[in-house]
Design an enzyme around this catalytic site. Structure first.
Site, PDB file in Angstrom:
ATOM      1  N   LYS A 194      74.089 -22.497  18.239  1.00 22.52           N
ATOM      2  CA  LYS A 194      75.423 -23.091  18.415  1.00 22.52           C
ATOM      3  C   LYS A 194      76.305 -23.065  17.158  1.00 22.52           C
ATOM      4  CE  LYS A 194      73.322 -26.774  19.871  1.00 22.52           C
ATOM      5  NZ  LYS A 194      72.928 -28.068  20.419  1.00 22.52           N
ATOM      6  N   ASP A 229      68.077 -33.194  22.857  1.00 18.86           N
ATOM      7  CA  ASP A 229      69.038 -33.880  23.747  1.00 18.86           C
ATOM      8  C   ASP A 229      68.633 -33.786  25.223  1.00 18.86           C
ATOM      9  OD1 ASP A 229      69.624 -31.173  23.712  1.00 18.86           O
ATOM     10  OD2 ASP A 229      71.788 -31.395  23.482  1.00 18.86           O
TER      11      ASP A 229
HETATM   12  C1  GLC Z   1      70.879 -25.257  22.053  1.00 19.31           C
HETATM   13  C2  GLC Z   1      69.688 -25.841  21.308  1.00 19.31           C
HETATM   14  C3  GLC Z   1      68.900 -26.775  22.178  1.00 19.31           C
HETATM   15  C4  GLC Z   1      69.824 -27.817  22.788  1.00 19.31           C
HETATM   16  C5  GLC Z   1      70.982 -27.136  23.504  1.00 19.31           C
HETATM   17  C6  GLC Z   1      71.968 -28.143  24.094  1.00 19.31           C
HETATM   18  O1  GLC Z   1      70.415 -24.436  23.059  1.00 19.31           O
HETATM   19  O2  GLC Z   1      68.855 -24.779  20.830  1.00 19.31           O
HETATM   20  O3  GLC Z   1      67.870 -27.411  21.448  1.00 19.31           O
HETATM   21  O4  GLC Z   1      69.113 -28.635  23.658  1.00 19.31           O
HETATM   22  O5  GLC Z   1      71.676 -26.308  22.610  1.00 19.31           O
HETATM   23  O6  GLC Z   1      72.540 -28.943  23.124  1.00 19.31           O
END
Ligand code: GLC
Length: 490
Positions: A194, A229
């Protein structure tokens, strides 16, 4: 004299209007819409996801889930152990903190849990945006910035929140990146996603980093649980509804966690938990399959990204990327046909200039003349005076990209449902609830509606009412506090 001036001004304005209208007409006349439609139809066919194909994608996801549970590195799906083997019962009590870090903002929360009767008695939070330079800077700077905000927030504790002498404040840390968990309260960062990229943090225990930063702030607080999360969303959802079996995030990034039978996790060599269950963080964003509808636009975006070749499913599905894919499609069309005028609008060449919330605004414009579309094109891309046909075309591009994402997310969820054997009816009363959070799901209505419809389409007549999607608002923060509570030594 004055009258004449007014007359002249009015005439000039009227002539200008006529000229503008003529220019727009001429431009839209100059566009070979037949050709544009042909070009678009070809892109659409590459994005197409008929039911059968989605079912194949769900099966491929299920196969990868098995492989990822069998061995580390056995699949693109990391299938990470969360060490969460006790789900909330409702009896959790006390004051807990949570820190939710995973996107461009982070949040700190204080949650007062009151047991079965009281539930979440009180809750407040502080949201802070992360300056972009800290997302790609030094590890210590990022954690110091977070610990400083946490310390400021903790200082606002009221008298009733104060813990008894000798008791330490406890924190559930939601860290939404792939982490190899070493225990419930420690884990090393596998990689960033991200748009974060702090090389030196990879391989470090993020709890140790946060703890050191809190000590530098003189903050007396202990991290009791480190969670993703998705795991927080699942746990937060389960607190409200005991049928919740999975947590999904559809926001800046995308991922899912679900409740697995511990005996099927062959890579787990520890003692089987008493509950017989363990929450698995799939990291489904990294799913990849030749079945995925990848276009030249996705390939180019991936190639230029901070993590080429990785997070391919996430790049098709999540909020960070959808607007960018739309921009790339529009740019390609504008380079071939003058849909936005004779010159390609310079701003359209800027990567990530069109954000998904703006795309959503464009997509949801239901006015007959697509006024919002016109306004957004002007504000975001500096494109003035578009014809209605052009505005409609922009909406069609958004529709294609958003629905491809929603249908893929539904296939991912269906893959989980199949893995846990909830795709067929064993007990007529059985409900399976999927708790979802994230801005894309929450605010992009066409997306979430399409997700829901597609899931029903995949489940079929018999099962479509046994699986329910709920919005777990803020679940991940409260979920982390709940996990901290159920594992507290206080
Ligand atoms: C990305 C992260 C993951 C998280 C997701 C949503 O894919 O690698 O750990 O849960 O974003 O935030």
């Amino acid at each position: 004299m004055e009258r004449r001036a007014v007359y002249t001004a009015v005439t000039v304005a009227a002539v200008a209007c006529v000229v503008a209208v003529l220019i727009i007409r001429k431009r839209s006349k100059g566009i070979k819409w037949g050709k544009v439609k042909e070009m678009f139809a070809e892109i659409q066919s590459k994005c197409a996801l008929p039911t059968e194909k989605l079912k194949q994608i769900a099966s491929a996801m299920e196969t990868e889930m098995h492989a990822g549970l069998a061995s580390d590195g056995g699949s693109k799906l990391k299938m990470l152990l969360s060490y969460v083997d006790k789900l909330p019962t409702g009896d959790e009590k006390g004051l807990f903190y949570a820190l939710d870090l995973g996107g461009t903002n982070f949040r700190v929360l204080r949650v007062q849990l009151g047991g079965k009767k009281g539930r979440v008695v009180d809750q407040d939070h502080l949201e802070v945006s992360i300056p972009p330079h800290l997302m790609i800077g030094a590890c210590q700077d990022l954690f110091d910035f977070i610990a400083e905000a946490l310390s400021r927030f903790a200082a606002l504790e009221s008298e009733e929140h104060k813990l008894p002498e000798g008791k330490q404040r406890e924190l559930g840390f939601t860290f939404s990146f792939p982490v190899k968990q070493l225990s419930l309260s420690s884990g090393t960062l596998i990689k960033w996603t991200k748009g974060f990229s702090i090389e030196e943090a990879i391989g470090k225990d993020v709890v140790a980093e946060l703890t050191k930063a809190m000590e530098r702030q003189g903050l007396d607080m202990k991290v009791t649980a480190l969670v993703n999360d998705t795991v927080g969303t699942l746990v937060g959802g389960r607190y409200d509804d005991s049928d919740v079996m999975a947590g999904v995030i559809l926001g800046t990034g995308s991922n899912a966690a679900y409740v697995e039978r511990a005996s099927t996790i062959s890579k787990w060599h520890g003692d089987l938990p008493q509950s017989g269950e363990m929450v698995i963080n799939m990291e489904w964003g990294n799913f990849k399959s030749p079945l995925l509808p990848i276009t030249e636009f996705d390939e180019a975006m991936d190639f230029e990204s901070l993590n080429p070749g990785e997070q391919i499913f996430e790049k098709l599905v999540s909020g960070m990327y959808l607007g960018e894919v739309v921009r790339r499609v529009l740019l390609k069309v504008a380079q071939e046909y003058p849909i936005f005028g004779d010159i390609v609008p310079p701003k359209l060449e800027t990567p990530f200039i069109l954000r998904t919330p703006q795309m959503s605004k464009i997509h949801h414009d239901s006015s007959p003349d697509l006024k919002d579309v016109g306004t957004k094109l002007k504000e975001v891309l500096g494109i003035h005076n578009t014809s209605l046909k052009t505005r409609k075309f922009v909406v069609d591009v958004c529709d294609m990209v958003a629905k491809r994402a929603a249908r893929l997310a539904a296939a991912g969820i269906y893959g989980i449902i199949k893995k846990i054997g909830r795709d067929t009816k064993s007990d007529p009363k059985q409900r399976t609830v999927i708790a979802i959070d994230g801005g894309l799901f929450e605010h992009y209505t066409i997306f979430s509606k399409c997700l829901d419809d597609t899931l029903k389409e995949l489940l079929g007549e018999e099962m479509k009412n046994s699986v329910v999607i709920t919005h777990s608002n803020d679940g991940s923060g409260v979920g982390a506090a709940l996990i901290a509570a159920s594992h507290s030594d206080n």
